[in-house]
Write a protein that holds these residues in place. Sequence first.
Motif, mmCIF file in Angstrom:
data_model
loop_
_atom_site.group_PDB
_atom_site.id
_atom_site.type_symbol
_atom_site.label_atom_id
_atom_site.label_comp_id
_atom_site.label_asym_id
_atom_site.label_seq_id
_atom_site.Cartn_x
_atom_site.Cartn_y
_atom_site.Cartn_z
ATOM 1 N N THR A 75 16.839 36.535 43.959
ATOM 2 C CA THR A 75 16.516 37.961 43.839
ATOM 3 C C THR A 75 16.960 38.494 42.478
ATOM 4 O O THR A 75 16.202 39.207 41.797
ATOM 5 N N GLN A 76 18.186 38.134 42.070
ATOM 6 C CA GLN A 76 18.688 38.566 40.761
ATOM 7 C C GLN A 76 17.842 37.972 39.641
ATOM 8 O O GLN A 76 17.531 38.665 38.647
ATOM 9 N N LEU A 77 17.453 36.713 39.777
ATOM 10 C CA LEU A 77 16.613 36.068 38.762
ATOM 11 C C LEU A 77 15.253 36.759 38.667
ATOM 12 O O LEU A 77 14.738 36.960 37.553
ATOM 13 N N ASN A 78 14.688 37.126 39.786
ATOM 14 C CA ASN A 78 13.403 37.829 39.776
ATOM 15 C C ASN A 78 13.508 39.154 39.030
ATOM 16 O O ASN A 78 12.612 39.535 38.267
ATOM 17 N N VAL A 79 14.628 39.869 39.225
ATOM 18 C CA VAL A 79 14.846 41.149 38.523
ATOM 19 C C VAL A 79 14.956 40.898 37.022
ATOM 20 O O VAL A 79 14.325 41.601 36.211
ATOM 21 N N VAL A 80 15.748 39.893 36.630
ATOM 22 C CA VAL A 80 15.905 39.581 35.203
ATOM 23 C C VAL A 80 14.561 39.170 34.607
ATOM 24 O O VAL A 80 14.207 39.600 33.493
ATOM 25 N N ASN A 81 13.785 38.361 35.310
ATOM 26 C CA ASN A 81 12.461 37.954 34.814
ATOM 27 C C ASN A 81 11.549 39.166 34.629
ATOM 28 O O ASN A 81 10.789 39.226 33.651
ATOM 29 N N GLN A 82 11.630 40.115 35.546
ATOM 30 C CA GLN A 82 10.827 41.334 35.412
ATOM 31 C C GLN A 82 11.263 42.140 34.193
ATOM 32 O O GLN A 82 10.435 42.639 33.433
ATOM 33 N N TYR A 83 12.602 42.238 33.982
ATOM 34 C CA TYR A 83 13.112 42.935 32.795
ATOM 35 C C TYR A 83 12.631 42.235 31.523
ATOM 36 O O TYR A 83 12.253 42.900 30.542
ATOM 37 N N LEU A 84 12.669 40.913 31.506
ATOM 38 C CA LEU A 84 12.187 40.168 30.331
ATOM 39 C C LEU A 84 10.704 40.413 30.094
ATOM 40 O O LEU A 84 10.266 40.596 28.949
ATOM 41 N N SER A 85 9.956 40.415 31.160
ATOM 42 C CA SER A 85 8.517 40.675 31.030
ATOM 43 C C SER A 85 8.273 42.084 30.476
ATOM 44 O O SER A 85 7.440 42.274 29.574
ATOM 45 N N ASP A 86 9.014 43.069 30.993
ATOM 46 C CA ASP A 86 8.890 44.440 30.492
ATOM 47 C C ASP A 86 9.315 44.514 29.030
ATOM 48 O O ASP A 86 8.664 45.194 28.211
ATOM 49 N N ASN A 87 10.405 43.789 28.676
ATOM 50 C CA ASN A 87 10.896 43.773 27.306
ATOM 51 C C ASN A 87 9.856 43.148 26.380
ATOM 52 O O ASN A 87 9.601 43.666 25.286
ATOM 53 N N ASP A 88 9.264 42.033 26.792
ATOM 54 C CA ASP A 88 8.233 41.367 25.968
ATOM 55 C C ASP A 88 7.039 42.299 25.752
ATOM 56 O O ASP A 88 6.498 42.380 24.646
ATOM 57 N N ARG A 89 6.653 42.988 26.801
ATOM 58 C CA ARG A 89 5.527 43.919 26.688
ATOM 59 C C ARG A 89 5.870 45.057 25.729
ATOM 60 O O ARG A 89 5.055 45.424 24.870
ATOM 61 N N ALA A 90 7.077 45.592 25.827
ATOM 62 C CA ALA A 90 7.502 46.676 24.934
ATOM 63 C C ALA A 90 7.578 46.181 23.489
ATOM 64 O O ALA A 90 7.168 46.894 22.552
ATOM 65 N N LEU A 91 8.079 44.962 23.263
ATOM 66 C CA LEU A 91 8.124 44.391 21.909
ATOM 67 C C LEU A 91 6.723 44.264 21.324
ATOM 68 O O LEU A 91 6.498 44.593 20.147
ATOM 69 N N ARG A 92 5.804 43.762 22.143
ATOM 70 C CA ARG A 92 4.421 43.626 21.648
ATOM 71 C C ARG A 92 3.846 44.997 21.266
ATOM 72 O O ARG A 92 3.185 45.148 20.236
ATOM 73 N N ASP A 93 4.104 45.982 22.120
ATOM 74 C CA ASP A 93 3.595 47.335 21.817
ATOM 75 C C ASP A 93 4.193 47.867 20.520
ATOM 76 O O ASP A 93 3.480 48.444 19.684
ATOM 77 N N ILE A 94 5.494 47.667 20.321
ATOM 78 C CA ILE A 94 6.162 48.139 19.110
ATOM 79 C C ILE A 94 5.627 47.395 17.887
ATOM 80 O O ILE A 94 5.366 47.980 16.824
ATOM 81 N N GLU A 95 5.446 46.073 18.025
ATOM 82 C CA GLU A 95 4.925 45.276 16.894
ATOM 83 C C GLU A 95 3.509 45.710 16.512
ATOM 84 O O GLU A 95 3.151 45.791 15.339
ATOM 85 N N VAL A 96 2.703 46.015 17.529
ATOM 86 C CA VAL A 96 1.349 46.503 17.242
ATOM 87 C C VAL A 96 1.435 47.868 16.552
ATOM 88 O O VAL A 96 0.715 48.129 15.575
ATOM 89 N N ALA A 97 2.295 48.728 17.034
ATOM 90 C CA ALA A 97 2.446 50.056 16.431
ATOM 91 C C ALA A 97 2.940 49.942 15.000
ATOM 92 O O ALA A 97 2.490 50.671 14.100
ATOM 93 N N MET A 98 3.893 49.000 14.757
ATOM 94 C CA MET A 98 4.411 48.815 13.388
ATOM 95 C C MET A 98 3.294 48.308 12.492
ATOM 96 O O MET A 98 3.204 48.724 11.322
#
Length: 94
Positions: A67-90
């Motif tokens: 359960t904890q791993l699933n939460v961390v994986n979701q956070y990583l997925s959200d983080n990767d998505r946010a990084l991609r959005d920021i990189e595109v914006a930059m």
Amino acid sequence: MKMYGNQKFALVPIVLTVLISLGVGFALGYSSTYNSLDQTHNSLLEQRDHLLRLQGSYQDQIGRLQTQLNVVNQYLSDNDRALRDIEVAMKNAS
């Protein structure tokens, strides 16, 4: 060897004593073997019970960790998505 009437009867208690002794010895040996096997059987049952409890405990721990791993994986997925959005914006800002 020639035996007379009452000598034959004198051997009967001796023969019976020997046969009974052999039977008792066999029974005691069997009883001892059975008791030893029974003790081993009981020890194995106790060990199995302990291992089943341990298995259940580990399964519970793994469930909580999964359960904890699933939460961390979701956070990583959200983080990767946010990084991609920021990189595109930059990229678009330059």
